[in-house]
Write an enzyme that holds these catalytic residues in place. Structure first.
Site, mmCIF file in Angstrom:
data_model
loop_
_atom_site.group_PDB
_atom_site.id
_atom_site.type_symbol
_atom_site.label_atom_id
_atom_site.label_comp_id
_atom_site.label_asym_id
_atom_site.label_seq_id
_atom_site.Cartn_x
_atom_site.Cartn_y
_atom_site.Cartn_z
ATOM 1 N N LYS A 1 -2.228 8.149 11.140
ATOM 2 C CA LYS A 1 -2.619 9.691 11.398
ATOM 3 C C LYS A 1 -0.687 9.783 11.990
ATOM 4 O O LYS A 1 -0.440 10.469 11.222
ATOM 5 C CB LYS A 1 -3.348 9.324 13.107
ATOM 6 N N GLN B 1 -8.419 8.531 20.455
ATOM 7 C CA GLN B 1 -8.947 7.736 19.514
ATOM 8 C C GLN B 1 -9.934 7.184 20.188
ATOM 9 O O GLN B 1 -10.158 6.489 20.718
ATOM 10 C CB GLN B 1 -7.909 6.356 18.886
ATOM 11 N N ASP C 1 -9.127 18.126 16.842
ATOM 12 C CA ASP C 1 -9.923 16.987 16.019
ATOM 13 C C ASP C 1 -10.981 17.161 16.452
ATOM 14 O O ASP C 1 -11.997 17.372 15.880
ATOM 15 C CB ASP C 1 -10.028 15.386 17.207
#
Ligand code: NAP
Length: 279
Positions: free
Chosen positions: A53, A97, A120
């Site tokens: 990322k 994450q 996200d």
């Protein structure tokens, strides 16, 4: 011949367009969009995803702020870190994450991300707003899948879609996105009975089970659109793609299907958030 839904190629196109948007944003505002990534613990797969990322940000000229926290981090410490990033005007998007170590309340940590920076799409508020069509960043993987289906002009309205998996980051938001586009959606999970029979008439299949080659080619209707969100070592997904690929009307390859679309969507939504923050 089945159409290959080439996520790698579309992600590359997106990155080219993003590079230009980043350049213009910098010219206009004097600053560079920034994604903050938080990695808790030392799960090697998670470390690789976070690195990928960060690399994607670098390719388009965006900044990425990499925060690494030890495995023994408490929920409170993680919430403190997220609060600091929420308050930082130079951070446009926050990625925590998944998964975090088991002793941490991951849901509480996701919920702490401010809606404006939830690029996200992991907060309940973001999920609810996306589901209601009120504007919020969708969860990156299902949003990436929708972008891929749209790019290849896959018809969604009126189609029978079966989503296998109901996780907060893939299955549930995926089902809402398909529903919002007027598909008839069935969500399957570990307690579903008769999965092969349910799948037999599916026009669109989304595999998000987390079990290698779990979905068999023989369950898939000829001409179906087959999307595999799963990823396992050895370039294997959740769908028995070798058998499915010749039956499918269209399918996502592994690698180069859904994976690149997830990362591309994350940085695309970070760019959108940066533009919104100055508009
Ligand atoms: P997850 O949280 O483990 O969820 C798996 C889902 O599959 C659960 O809802 C579970 O049902 C369901 N399931 C398990 N066994 C089943 C069975 N026998 N029949 C039907 N459903 C069953 O996984 P996830 O985070 O959604 O990830 C799914 C896959 O996507 C994984 O392979 C992961 O590596 C991959 N992934 C890919 C990307 C990408 O960028 N490509 C990003 C994230 C994840 P219950 O709810 O009943 O337990």
């Amino acid at each position: 011949m089945a159409v290959i839904l080439d996520g790698k190629a579309l992600a590359k196109e997106t990155e080219a367009a993003l590079t230009e948007r980043v350049r213009k944003f910098k010219e206009r505002t004097g600053r560079v969009p920034q994604l903050a990534t938080i990695l808790v613990g030392n799960n090697p797969a998670s470390a690789t995803y976070v690195k990928m990322k960060g690399n994607a940000c670098a390719r388009v000229g965006m900044l990425s702020k990499r925060i690494e926290m030890p495995g023994e981090t408490t929920t409170e410490q993680l919430l403190g870190q997220i609060g600091a990033l929420n308050a930082d005007p130079l951070v446009d998007g926050i990625l925590l994450q998944h998964p975090v170590p088991k002793h941490i309340d991951e849901r509480a940590a996701f919920e702490a991300i401010s809606l404006e920076k939830d690029v996200d799409g992991v907060t309940s508020l973001g999920f609810g707003r996306m589901s209601m069509g009120c504007g919020a960043y969708g969860s990156a993987t299902p949003t990436g899948i929708m972008r891929l289906l749209d790019h290849y002009k896959i018809d969604i309205e009126g189609k029978f879609a079966v989503v296998i998996g109901r996780s907060p980051i893939i299955g549930k938001p995926m089902a809402m996105m398909l529903l919002n586009r007027n598909a008839t959606v069935v969500i399957c999970h570990s307690k579903t009975r008769g999965l092969p029979d349910i799948m037999r008439y599916a026009d669109i299949i989304i595999g998000a089970v987390g079990k290698p080659k779990f979905i068999k080619a023989s369950w898939i209707m000829d001409g179906a659109v087959v999307v595999d969100a799963g990823y396992h070592p050895g370039n294997v997904g959740d769908i028995d793609l070798e058998g499915a690929s010749f039956k499918a009307g269209a399918y996502t390859p592994i690698p180069g299907g859904v994976g690149p679309m997830t990362i591309s969507t994350l940085i695309l939504q970070t760019m959108d958030a940066a533009e919104k923050s100055v508009s």
